[in-house]
Design a protein around this motif. Structure first.
Motif, short mmCIF file in Angstrom:
data_model
loop_
_atom_site.label_atom_id
_atom_site.label_comp_id
_atom_site.label_asym_id
_atom_site.label_seq_id
_atom_site.Cartn_x
_atom_site.Cartn_y
_atom_site.Cartn_z
N SER A 67 42.38 0.57 -81.38
CA SER A 67 42.02 -0.69 -80.70
C SER A 67 42.88 -0.96 -79.47
CB SER A 67 42.11 -1.85 -81.68
OG SER A 67 43.43 -1.95 -82.16
N GLU A 68 44.14 -0.53 -79.45
CA GLU A 68 44.99 -0.81 -78.28
C GLU A 68 44.62 0.04 -77.08
OE1 GLU A 68 47.14 2.13 -80.93
OE2 GLU A 68 46.27 0.17 -81.24
N LEU A 69 43.82 1.09 -77.27
CA LEU A 69 43.40 1.93 -76.15
C LEU A 69 41.97 1.65 -75.68
CD1 LEU A 69 44.87 5.40 -77.21
CD2 LEU A 69 45.80 3.76 -75.59
N ARG A 70 41.26 0.80 -76.37
CA ARG A 70 39.88 0.50 -76.01
C ARG A 70 39.83 -0.49 -74.85
NH1 ARG A 70 37.60 -0.47 -82.03
NH2 ARG A 70 38.22 1.56 -82.84
N VAL A 71 38.86 -0.30 -73.99
CA VAL A 71 38.64 -1.21 -72.87
C VAL A 71 37.68 -2.29 -73.33
CG1 VAL A 71 37.73 -1.37 -70.54
CG2 VAL A 71 38.98 0.66 -71.23
N PRO A 72 37.98 -3.55 -73.07
CA PRO A 72 37.05 -4.60 -73.50
C PRO A 72 35.73 -4.51 -72.74
CG PRO A 72 38.91 -5.53 -72.30
CD PRO A 72 39.17 -4.07 -72.45
N SER A 73 34.65 -4.86 -73.40
CA SER A 73 33.34 -4.82 -72.76
C SER A 73 33.15 -6.06 -71.89
CB SER A 73 32.24 -4.72 -73.81
OG SER A 73 32.23 -5.89 -74.59
N HIS A 74 32.08 -6.05 -71.09
CA HIS A 74 31.84 -7.14 -70.15
C HIS A 74 31.65 -8.49 -70.84
CE1 HIS A 74 31.61 -4.75 -66.51
NE2 HIS A 74 31.03 -3.83 -67.24
N ASP A 75 31.08 -8.48 -72.04
CA ASP A 75 30.88 -9.76 -72.72
C ASP A 75 32.15 -10.27 -73.40
OD1 ASP A 75 30.87 -7.71 -74.54
OD2 ASP A 75 29.30 -8.56 -75.80
N GLN A 76 33.20 -9.46 -73.47
CA GLN A 76 34.46 -9.88 -74.06
C GLN A 76 35.45 -10.40 -73.01
OE1 GLN A 76 35.49 -6.17 -75.91
NE2 GLN A 76 34.78 -6.86 -77.92
N VAL A 77 35.13 -10.24 -71.73
CA VAL A 77 36.05 -10.62 -70.65
C VAL A 77 35.44 -11.77 -69.87
CG1 VAL A 77 37.17 -9.79 -68.56
CG2 VAL A 77 36.91 -8.26 -70.48
N ALA A 78 36.24 -12.79 -69.59
CA ALA A 78 35.75 -13.94 -68.84
C ALA A 78 35.65 -13.64 -67.35
CB ALA A 78 36.65 -15.14 -69.06
N GLY A 79 36.45 -12.70 -66.86
CA GLY A 79 36.41 -12.36 -65.44
C GLY A 79 37.49 -11.36 -65.10
N TRP A 80 37.51 -10.97 -63.82
CA TRP A 80 38.50 -10.02 -63.33
C TRP A 80 39.20 -10.63 -62.14
CZ3 TRP A 80 33.68 -8.80 -64.99
CH2 TRP A 80 33.58 -7.88 -66.03
N MET A 81 40.44 -10.21 -61.93
CA MET A 81 41.22 -10.69 -60.79
C MET A 81 41.88 -9.51 -60.10
SD MET A 81 43.36 -13.74 -62.45
CE MET A 81 42.90 -15.38 -62.11
N MET A 82 42.08 -9.67 -58.80
CA MET A 82 42.85 -8.67 -58.06
C MET A 82 43.59 -9.37 -56.93
SD MET A 82 40.29 -6.49 -55.69
CE MET A 82 39.23 -7.25 -54.49
N PRO A 83 44.78 -8.88 -56.61
CA PRO A 83 45.49 -9.44 -55.46
C PRO A 83 44.90 -8.91 -54.16
CG PRO A 83 46.78 -7.69 -56.45
CD PRO A 83 45.56 -7.87 -57.31
N TRP A 84 44.91 -9.74 -53.13
CA TRP A 84 44.45 -9.33 -51.80
C TRP A 84 45.46 -9.87 -50.80
CZ3 TRP A 84 40.46 -6.10 -50.85
CH2 TRP A 84 40.08 -5.94 -49.53
N PRO A 85 46.52 -9.09 -50.49
CA PRO A 85 47.60 -9.60 -49.63
C PRO A 85 47.25 -9.67 -48.15
CG PRO A 85 48.08 -7.36 -50.32
CD PRO A 85 46.82 -7.77 -51.02
#
Length: 158
Positions: A67-85
């Motif tokens: 379980s610690e190596l599995r990537v969460p699916s799209h329905d398990q994640v509320a959103g994504w973030m990335m920095p843009w400097p």
């Protein structure tokens, strides 16, 4: 033009490269390659054994990732973030924060097919000129999963 081709044919580097290539090809022709083994046709199950009806129990398979190596699916994640400097330029115009006027050091948030920009001061604004496809093209692979929005902001240094 033909004089260049003749000169290239006599180039000592190319002559040596052709000689080495020919020697390697001849050596490969002499190599005894292992014989190819044909896969043996196993006796297949009968038609009555192939169908697994709804009453048949499903065997537990233990070949999945922990379980610690599995990537969460799209329905398990509320959103994504990335920095843009860097400054964000859209349609030849630099995007600025509507509240404080800052034009760089954004956190770009992708959630529910919408893109939101968050400045260092904490002001958020929706950017309708960007979409999830733009976010996916410009974001790298995710390197962390966070339980709360604030944890993710802290992780990104905001």
């Amino acid at each position: 033009m033909f004089h260049r081709i003749r000169r290239r044919k006599q180039d000592p580097f190319l002559v040596e490269a052709r000689r080495r290539h020919q020697a390697m090809w001849e050596m490969a022709q002499r190599m005894p390659w292992p014989p190819v083994q044909e896969p043996q046709a196993a006796a297949g199950p009968s038609e009555s054994q192939v169908y697994a009806g709804p009453t048949d129990p499903v065997a537990e398979v233990d070949d999945f990732l922990p379980s610690e190596l599995r990537v969460p699916s799209h329905d398990q994640v509320a959103g994504w973030m990335m920095p843009w400097p860097w400054p964000l330029v859209l349609d030849g115009e630099i995007v600025t924060c509507t509240d404080c006027g800052i034009y760089r050091d954004w956190v770009i948030i992708s959630t529910r097919n919408q893109i939101w920009l968050r400045c260092r001061a904490g002001h958020q604004q929706q950017e309708v000129r960007l979409d999830a496809a733009w976010f996916n093209r410009h974001s790298g692979p995710g390197d962390g999963t966070h339980l709360t929005f604030e944890d993710c902001l802290r992780y990104l240094g905001h």
